[in-house]
Each structure stands twice: as structure tokens, then as C-alpha cells.
Design a protein around this motif. Structure first.
Motif, PDB file in Angstrom:
ATOM      1  N   PRO A   1       0.812  -1.239   0.000  1.00 20.52           N
ATOM      2  CA  PRO A   1       0.000   0.000   0.000  1.00 20.52           C
ATOM      3  C   PRO A   1       0.834   1.272   0.000  1.00 20.52           C
ATOM      4  O   PRO A   1       0.460   2.254  -0.646  1.00 20.52           O
ATOM      5  CB  PRO A   1      -0.820  -0.140   1.295  1.00 20.52           C
ATOM      6  CG  PRO A   1      -0.835  -1.602   1.595  1.00 20.52           C
ATOM      7  CD  PRO A   1       0.461  -2.134   1.110  1.00 20.52           C
ATOM      8  N   PHE A   2       1.976   1.242   0.717  1.00 20.13           N
ATOM      9  CA  PHE A   2       2.799   2.445   0.745  1.00 20.13           C
ATOM     10  C   PHE A   2       3.378   2.752  -0.627  1.00 20.13           C
ATOM     11  O   PHE A   2       3.457   3.920  -1.045  1.00 20.13           O
ATOM     12  CB  PHE A   2       3.927   2.264   1.766  1.00 20.13           C
ATOM     13  CG  PHE A   2       4.810   3.470   1.902  1.00 20.13           C
ATOM     14  CD1 PHE A   2       4.422   4.551   2.679  1.00 20.13           C
ATOM     15  CD2 PHE A   2       6.030   3.531   1.244  1.00 20.13           C
ATOM     16  CE1 PHE A   2       5.231   5.670   2.798  1.00 20.13           C
ATOM     17  CE2 PHE A   2       6.838   4.641   1.359  1.00 20.13           C
ATOM     18  CZ  PHE A   2       6.438   5.714   2.138  1.00 20.13           C
ATOM     19  N   VAL A   3       3.778   1.710  -1.363  1.00 17.74           N
ATOM     20  CA  VAL A   3       4.331   1.923  -2.701  1.00 17.74           C
ATOM     21  C   VAL A   3       3.271   2.502  -3.632  1.00 17.74           C
ATOM     22  O   VAL A   3       3.529   3.438  -4.403  1.00 17.74           O
ATOM     23  CB  VAL A   3       4.897   0.602  -3.257  1.00 17.74           C
ATOM     24  CG1 VAL A   3       5.331   0.773  -4.700  1.00 17.74           C
ATOM     25  CG2 VAL A   3       6.065   0.128  -2.403  1.00 17.74           C
ATOM     26  N   ARG A   4       2.076   1.975  -3.562  1.00 21.98           N
ATOM     27  CA  ARG A   4       1.013   2.472  -4.441  1.00 21.98           C
ATOM     28  C   ARG A   4       0.633   3.912  -4.098  1.00 21.98           C
ATOM     29  O   ARG A   4       0.433   4.740  -4.989  1.00 21.98           O
ATOM     30  CB  ARG A   4      -0.203   1.559  -4.343  1.00 21.98           C
ATOM     31  CG  ARG A   4       0.096   0.134  -4.769  1.00 21.98           C
ATOM     32  CD  ARG A   4      -1.079  -0.554  -5.353  1.00 21.98           C
ATOM     33  NE  ARG A   4      -0.716  -1.819  -5.971  1.00 21.98           N
ATOM     34  CZ  ARG A   4      -1.579  -2.617  -6.586  1.00 21.98           C
ATOM     35  NH1 ARG A   4      -2.843  -2.277  -6.679  1.00 21.98           N
ATOM     36  NH2 ARG A   4      -1.175  -3.750  -7.126  1.00 21.98           N
ATOM     37  N   GLN A   5       0.557   4.210  -2.800  1.00 18.74           N
ATOM     38  CA  GLN A   5       0.244   5.586  -2.422  1.00 18.74           C
ATOM     39  C   GLN A   5       1.394   6.523  -2.769  1.00 18.74           C
ATOM     40  O   GLN A   5       1.169   7.686  -3.134  1.00 18.74           O
ATOM     41  CB  GLN A   5      -0.071   5.653  -0.930  1.00 18.74           C
ATOM     42  CG  GLN A   5      -0.603   7.008  -0.483  1.00 18.74           C
ATOM     43  CD  GLN A   5      -1.091   6.986   0.941  1.00 18.74           C
ATOM     44  OE1 GLN A   5      -1.206   5.929   1.552  1.00 18.74           O
ATOM     45  NE2 GLN A   5      -1.399   8.150   1.480  1.00 18.74           N
ATOM     46  N   ALA A   6       2.631   6.020  -2.678  1.00 19.32           N
ATOM     47  CA  ALA A   6       3.780   6.836  -3.062  1.00 19.32           C
ATOM     48  C   ALA A   6       3.732   7.174  -4.549  1.00 19.32           C
ATOM     49  O   ALA A   6       4.055   8.295  -4.952  1.00 19.32           O
ATOM     50  CB  ALA A   6       5.069   6.098  -2.720  1.00 19.32           C
ATOM     51  N   LEU A   7       3.317   6.226  -5.364  1.00 20.89           N
ATOM     52  CA  LEU A   7       3.190   6.510  -6.794  1.00 20.89           C
ATOM     53  C   LEU A   7       2.090   7.536  -7.051  1.00 20.89           C
ATOM     54  O   LEU A   7       2.213   8.384  -7.942  1.00 20.89           O
ATOM     55  CB  LEU A   7       2.904   5.215  -7.557  1.00 20.89           C
ATOM     56  CG  LEU A   7       4.092   4.265  -7.725  1.00 20.89           C
ATOM     57  CD1 LEU A   7       3.643   2.957  -8.352  1.00 20.89           C
ATOM     58  CD2 LEU A   7       5.173   4.909  -8.581  1.00 20.89           C
TER      59      LEU A   7
END
Length: 785
Positions: free
Chosen positions: A341-347
Motif C-alpha cells: 500500500p505504501f508503494v502504491r500511495q507513493a506513486l
């Protein structure tokens, strides 16, 4: 209450007179009914029952004691009500006194407001400037309810004399000056309060908290997996900075703000100072935002290992190829990292910096392309996810191609879901004025990312399918590496299996092409970009359909040679071929109604093409009635597989014409044999060979003498009891068999009738025609029987 009730009862009893019994019963019934209707859940009834429960004993209970208890309870309730009313009266009296006191206070305040502020002996008669300044300083903090005496004793200068006589006009002037000073003081106080509220609202809206500022500058991305949620807070803080900059740009980026900075118009210095502070705040936030974006961009590359690559093993033996994947991150870990989830929100946060966002997506797409290519090659040679290698099924071309296409479709579906989650489909604030958030046409979409990720599978898939198609389209004896020619007895079966395999491969390619197209359209319904994998599959369909087209034509041209080799008729070979193709069409998912088929492949892969090609070739080579029946059976199977009614009717008509021709030829040859058996063949030959010269009679011709006629007729009449008609057991269709026998019988009857008419005519020349024992009608009846 009870006394009146009992007195009314006595009066009612005495008034009824002689009807005492009837009245008594009615009174009793009414009392009983009222007793039955009594509710015990009412407050009065509960109180009465409570009072009854405190009676001494049940033995002394009578109607009088009950009545006394009820009356005592009623009296108790009345006393309680009286006490409550007394307390309420006291409260109202206190309220009235309070209202009176408030009215007096309000009256005093009103008198104080309307009274003169400066009296005739006010000490303000000298020095208005100093008094004004002092009053200004004190009035700003003076409460609204201060009286005149308080003002005199607290704010008057002590150095001035106590008594300075002023005229009424001077007093009025001083009072007006004081009122103006007070008004200015209150206005400044209100302005200061408004400024304070504005500053507080501004800071609340545009200021960044100390915790968020610390996260943007010092957050350690290695703590992402901890439960402190600082990573999410970091992203939220970065998003808040972006929103603050956007709000500042929209608030202070107008022409009015520029005028404030240039000092134009009637704006004050304070306003120019506020705009300058906003600009400085924007610059500070911009530096902080850029550093945070850059840190996030570099961390994503490090976390996803987008810059570290190594060679991909393409087999279980540890070989290597030129494909590249992350070196220290296996496939499952990479999928988990991209799904975090953090990677997707970071994108999503990085979406507002197109340069970082586009480059990150390109690196991810390259990584996914290498990974999918590696998985495909591993699935082919060494197996993947516990499955056996696909190339173990290379001996079965349909299963081999189907497994490869299924693996590619599964990979495409997974990549489509991942692309949908990674690529930001659009933000509600795309039309803002933030200079950093600019739409770039070169930014990768979900469709572009999917196309790039699956492009690595296009070439190896296409090369293997082309190889399979080429091997199926080539005759086995044309191959140099077969080690020998194929068995001639199996040549028809091999040709049939190759054609059906090509047709089945075409169906698989059509199905997976349609399925991939639907999966891509879920990402973007309006896209017109062609996926490389779909393009490769389309090229494979073109090659396979052309190979199938050529193979069907070759089979139609080689029907005669295949018939000689296999010992089967041409019609039987066509029937088996069409049944095999029809079964493939019915079972293959690629020929369903819901599958999209490009227009260039509709005709070559239709049942109309194969039916017309094979049946046209077989009609020329049909020799027996069984062949026509077999062709009709083939036509029926083609109808079940989707042959159109129009083409089926045309082909059925041509088969029927060929059938009539075969029947005529068969009847002609069989009629000659029956005439030979019956003895009429010699007479017919002599009669038809008689020269057409006038005056010549039959009896004078060789073979037509009276003895010859008598001998032939006896032999013919003897065969009438058991007509030597052929049984045609080789003809499987009973209708055609019966029709052929009927036509042969009719031919024999026609020959007899012809000879009979000639004998009894003037051309006969027979003195005695007793050898004609039956008329043509009788012979027809006997043959028909």
C-alpha cells in the motif's frame, strides 16, 4: 365520593319499585363489567393497591376500611401537590424579583449612556491633545459599562485643576472629541481582532506543523514496515504541502497580488507585507517539497531494485540469456513490493511530478517486461509454479500452442491488474494552477505499461507458433530430418489430423486474441493502441489461416491419390475430413458467437469455404450412389457446425444432380444385364440393327425368325415369375435402391413393349403370333410384383 355513589345506588334501587329484581340484576351485571374493565397498571390503581397492602389483616378488611384507605391516599396526594405548588410560587416570586432588579440595572445603564460624558466643570478644558491620547489609551481597555465618575477619577490628568469652568458649547465639543476617540479605539480593536482571526485562519490553512516538517526532512524510509504509520504521515504531509502551494498560488497569484507587490493602487503596506510573506512561504515550501519528492523518487528505485539487474536463467540447468531482472529480488518479492500500500500511495503522490512519475513507471515496466519474459522462458523449458515444462507437449501441437497462449493470457491478466493499481488514472485537481503538476502526453498510461510489460512475450510466442504452423503445413516426406517417408496407409489420417490441428490452432488464437482485447479494454475503453502481444497473435492467425487454406485445397486436389492409397472412396475421405473440422469448430472456444473475429479471417475459416472446396472436388470423382449418400451425410455434419442454409441448399442441389446422373448410368448398365438374363437382349439387338428399308419384315431377319422369337419369349416368360432384378445390396440408401430397381424394371418392360408392338404390326410378317403369351401391361404387372 363513596357516599354519593352509595346514595345513588339506594335511589336507583328505590326508584325501580316493582322491577327490583330486574334492576338489581342489571346493576350487578354493570358492576361486574366495570370490575372486569379495571386496569391495574395505572398510577392511581397502583397507589390504591399499595395502600391496601398496608392494612392490618385480610380478616378485618371490608368496604368501609377500603374506602377509608382510598380517601387517605387521596388526601396524601393532595398534600404533596400543595407542597409542590408552594415551592413553584416561591420560585416565581424569586424570578419576579430578579427581573425587577435586572430592569433597574438596565434603566441605570440607559441613563448612564444618555447622560453627558463631560460636565460643565470638566478638567478637559485645557490641553485636548494630551487628554485625547490618554483617553485613547484608557478607553481601549475600558469596559463598556464604565460610569462617568470612574472616568473622571481614573483617566483625568492629576496636574490639571479640579475646577475649570466650561461653557455648554465647549463641553459639547469635548464630548464629541471623546466620542470620536472612543469610536476610533473600538474600530482599531475590532480590526486587531479581525487581523488576529485572519492570521490564525491563514496559519491553520497554510502552515505546516512541526511534525510534518520534520517528516519531510528527516523521515527514514527503512521504518516503513513499522506500525508507527510515519510513512503514511510522510505521504500525507507531502500531499498537504502540495495543496498549500496550490492554495497559495490561487490566492496570491492573481493580478491583485502583483499590484500589491509593486505597490500600485491604494493598497496599504500591510497588504504588501502579507503578499510578500506568502511568497516567502511558497518558496520555502517549494524547496521542502522538491527535496521530499526527490527522496521519495530515489527510495522507490532502491526499494523496487529498478536499477540493479542480472541475467535471467532460461532453464533449470542455470543457463543464461540476455533478459534482465532485479538481481536480489525474486519474482514473488517483486510482486509483493509492487502491491504494498505504501508503494502504491507513493506513486499516487509522485504523480504530481511528471518527470519522476514517468521515469518510475518506465523502470517498473522494464522490470515487469524482463520478469514476464523470464517466467515465460522458464515455463517453456523448466516449468513454472510447480507445472511441467510446456515444451514436453511439443508432440501435440494443439496442446502445445494452447498452453503457451494460456500462460500468456494469465500473465497479461495479472499485469493488467497490477498496471491498474500502479498507474494513477486521474486526479480531481488536474486542472489546478500548480506549476509542478503539468499533464504530459508522454506519461505512461495503464495500457502503455501493460503493452510494454507484455512485449517481451511477443517474439518467443510468435516464433514457436510459426514453427508449429509450418510443421503442420509441410508434408512429412518433404522434411529432411524425418529419417524416412511416412506410411502410405496412414497418409489420409495424417493429412486429416494436420488440417484439423491447423483449424484448432486458428480457433485458439482467435479466442485468446479476443480475451486479451477484452482485458485491455477494461483498462481503457477508448484506447486505439495495439498491444504487441495481440499484434503477434494476429500475425500468427494470418499464417495459420493461410496454411489451413492451402492444406484444404491440397487435400481436395489429392482426393483421388489418397483414395487409391487408403482404399476408401473420395466421398468417404471428404466425410471424415468435414466431420473432423466440424467437431473442432463445435468444441473450440474460438469459433463462438461472443468471440471477435477480424473480417479477413471470416471467409477462410468458415464452414462454407471447406464445404465448397471439398465437396466440389468430390462431386467430380463420385462413381457410386453410396458416394452421393456419403456426401449428403457430410453436408449434414457441416450444417451442424454452422454451414449457412443458402450454401447448403446449393450444394445439396448439386449432389442431387450428380445422384440422378449416377442412377441413370447404373440403370442403363443393369438393364442390359437383365435383358441378357431374360433372353430379350438378342431380339432387341437384331430388331434395332434391322435396316430401315421399306418392305422388309422382321420374320425374314436373322435372329428374328418365328423360332427365335418363340424361344426368346419362352425364356422371358419363364423369368417373369422370378424377375432377375439386381438387389443393389451395396447401395446403403433403401430409397435409391428401390428407385434403381423400379427404373430397371420399367426399362425391361419398355423393351418388351417395343418388340411386342413391332411383332403385331405390319413390319412383323409373322403368320402365327401365338408365342406372344402376355401383353405389355401384364408383363409390367408381373415385374412390379
Amino acid at each position: 365520593m363513596s357516599f354519593s355513589h352509595s346514595s345513588s345506588f339506594r335511589s336507583t334501587s328505590s326508584g325501580n319499585g316493582g322491577n327490583g329484581n330486574i334492576g338489581g340484576s342489571s346493576i350487578l351485571s354493570s358492576k361486574v363489567s366495570r370490575a372486569l374493565e379495571v386496569r391495574t397498571d395505572t398510577p392511581a390503581m397502583r397507589a390504591a393497591l399499595e395502600a391496601l397492602s398496608h392494612l392490618p389483616s385480610a380478616e378485618s378488611m371490608d368496604s368501609r376500611s377500603v374506602r377509608v384507605a382510598i380517601e387517605q391516599d387521596a388526601l396524601h396526594q393532595a398534600v404533596l401537590l400543595q407542597k409542590e405548588l408552594q415551592s413553584l410560587v416561591t420560585l416565581v416570586q424569586d424570578l419576579r424579583q430578579g427581573v425587577s432588579d435586572t430592569a433597574q440595572i438596565a434603566h441605570r445603564v440607559s441613563d448612564a449612556i444618555h447622560s453627558t460624558v463631560v460636565s460643565a466643570h470638566s478638567p478637559l478644558s485645557s490641553g485636548t491633545g494630551g487628554g485625547g491620547n490618554n483617553n485613547t489609551g484608557s478607553s481601549s481597555g475600558m469596559p463598556g459599562g464604565s460610569t462617568e465618575e470612574e472616568f473622571k477619577t481614573s483617566d483625568m490628568p492629576q496636574s490639571m485643576p479640579d475646577t475649570m469652568p466650561l461653557s455648554n458649547e465647549d463641553a459639547l465639543e469635548k464630548e464629541q472629541q471623546l466620542a470620536a476617540i472612543l469610536a476610533d479605539a473600538f474600530a482599531e480593536r475590532d480590526e486587531a481582532s479581525q487581523r488576529a482571526e485572519t492570521v490564525a485562519a491563514f496559519l491553520e490553512k497554510f502552515d505546516l506543523s512541526q511534525h510534518d516538517s520534520m517528516l519531510l526532512d528527516q523521515y527514514n524510509f527503512e521504518d516503513m514496515e513499522e506500525e508507527t504509520n510515519d510513512g503514511i504521515h510522510f505521504l500525507d504531509a507531502l500531499e498537504r504541502v502540495r495543496m498549500i502551494r496550490q492554495e497559495l498560488s490561487s490566492t496570491f497569484g492573481s493580478s491583485t497580488a502583483k499590484d500589491l507587490l509593486l505597490g500600485g493602487g491604494s493598497s496599504s503596506n500591510d497588504q504588501r507585507l502579507g503578499a510578500t510573506s506568502a511568497i516567502r512561504m511558497m518558496e520555502s515550501l517549494a524547496l521542502k517539497q522538491e527535496r521530499a519528492y526527490e527522496r521519495l523518487y530515489h527510495w522507490l528505485q532502491k526499494y523496487l531494485h529498478l536499477n540493479s539487474v542480472s541475467h535471467v536463467p532460461t532453464s533449470g540447468g542455470g543457463g543464461a540469456s540476455s533478459s534482465l531482472v532485479p538481481s536480489d529480488l525474486d519474482s514473488d518479492a517483486l510482486d509483493e513490493a509492487l502491491s504494498h500500500p505504501f508503494v502504491r500511495q507513493a506513486l499516487e503522490v509522485l504523480y504530481h511530478v511528471p518527470a519522476f512519475y514517468s521515469h518510475t513507471l518506465e523502470l517498473i515496466a522494464n522490470s515487469r517486461r524482463s520478469e514476464e519474459t523470464r517466467r515465460f522462458l522458464m515455463a517453456l523449458t523448466a516449468g513454472f509454479n510447480g507445472r511441467s515444462p510446456i515444451e514436453l507437449k511439443a508432440h501435440d501441437p494443439v496442446a502445445y500452442v494452447g498452453d503457451m497462449l494460456a500462460f500468456c493470457f494469465q500473465s497479461c491478466s495479472v499485469e493488467a491488474e497490477m498496471a491498474r493499481g500502479l498507474v494513477v488514472m486521474g486526479c480531481p485537481d488536474d486542472n489546478n494552477n500548480d506549476n509542478m503538476i503539468v499533464e504530459d502526453s508522454s506519461t505512461m498510461t495503464a495500457v502503455d505499461m501493460l503493452s510494454h510489460a507484455m512485449s517481451g512475450l511477443a517474439r518467443p510466442l510468435k516464433s514457436r507458433i510459426m514453427q508449429v504452423v509450418a510443421s503442420l503445413a509441410r508434408r512429412p516426406d518433404d522434411a529432411d530430418d524425418d529419417g524416412g517417408a511416412m506410411d502410405d496407409d496412414d497418409e489420409d489420417a495424417i493429412a486429416r489430423s494436420r488440417v484439423s490441428a491447423l483449424y484448432s490452432i486458428c480457433g485458439l488464437l482467435l479466442f485468446y486474441r479476443s480475451a486479451l482485447g477484452k482485458s485491455i479494454r477494461k483498462l481503457d475503453k477508448t484506447t486505439e493502441k495495439e498491444n504487441p502481444l495481440i499484434r503477434s497473435i494476429t500475425e500468427c492467425i494470418t499464417e495459420a489461416s493461410q496454411a489451413y487454406l492451402a492444406s484444404v485445397k491440397v487435400c481436395g486436389a489429392m482426393l483421388e491419390s489418397l483414395s487409391l492409397i487408403s482404399g476408401l472412396s473420395e466421398a468417404t475421405l471428404v466425410q471424415k475430413m468435414m466431420e473432423a473440422i466440424g467437431e473442432v469448430r463445435l468444441t473450440s472456444p474460438g469459433f463462438g458467437i461472443d468471440v471477435e473475429c477480424p473480417s479477413q479471417f471470416v471467409v477462410p475459416l468458415s464452414m462454407e469455404f471447406v464445404s465448397e472446396t471439398l465437396l466440389e472436388a468430390a462431386l467430380v470423382l463420385c462413381k457410386t450412389l453410396d458416394d452421393s449418400v456419403t456426401l449428403k451425410v457430410s453436408l449434414t455434419s457441416a450444417k451442424k457446425a454452422g454451414l449457412s442454409t443458402t450454401v447448403a441448399s446449393q450444394l445439396d442441389g448439386r449432389i442431387s444432380q450428380m445422384e440422378q446422373t449416377l442412377i441413370a448410368d447404373l440403370v442403363k448398365s443393369e438393364t442390359k444385364e437383365v435383358l441378357e438374363i431374360c433372353g430379350l437382349a438378342g431380339l432387341l439387338t437384331a430388331w434395332r440393327n434391322m435396316p430401315p428399308v421399306e418392305g422388309i419384315v422382321m420374320s425374314a431377319q436373322p435372329g428374328l425368325s418365328a423360332d427365335d422369337m418363340d424361344l426368346a419369349m419362352k425364356e422371358f416368360y419363364a423369368s417373369l415369375y422370378s424377375p432377375p432384378l439386381p438387389s443393389f445390396e451395396e447401395v446403403k440408401n433403401p430409397v435409391l435402391r428401390k428407385l434403381a430397381r423400379q427404373k430397371i424394371a420399367a426399362g425391361v418392360v419398355d423393351v418388351y413393349e417395343e418388340i411386342y408392338d413391332a411383332v403385331v404390326s405390319d413390319k412383323g410378317g409373322y403368320d402365327d403370333t401365338s408365342f406372344l403369351g402376355h401383353t405389355p401391361d401384364q408383363v409390367k404387372t408381373l415385374f412390379s410384383a
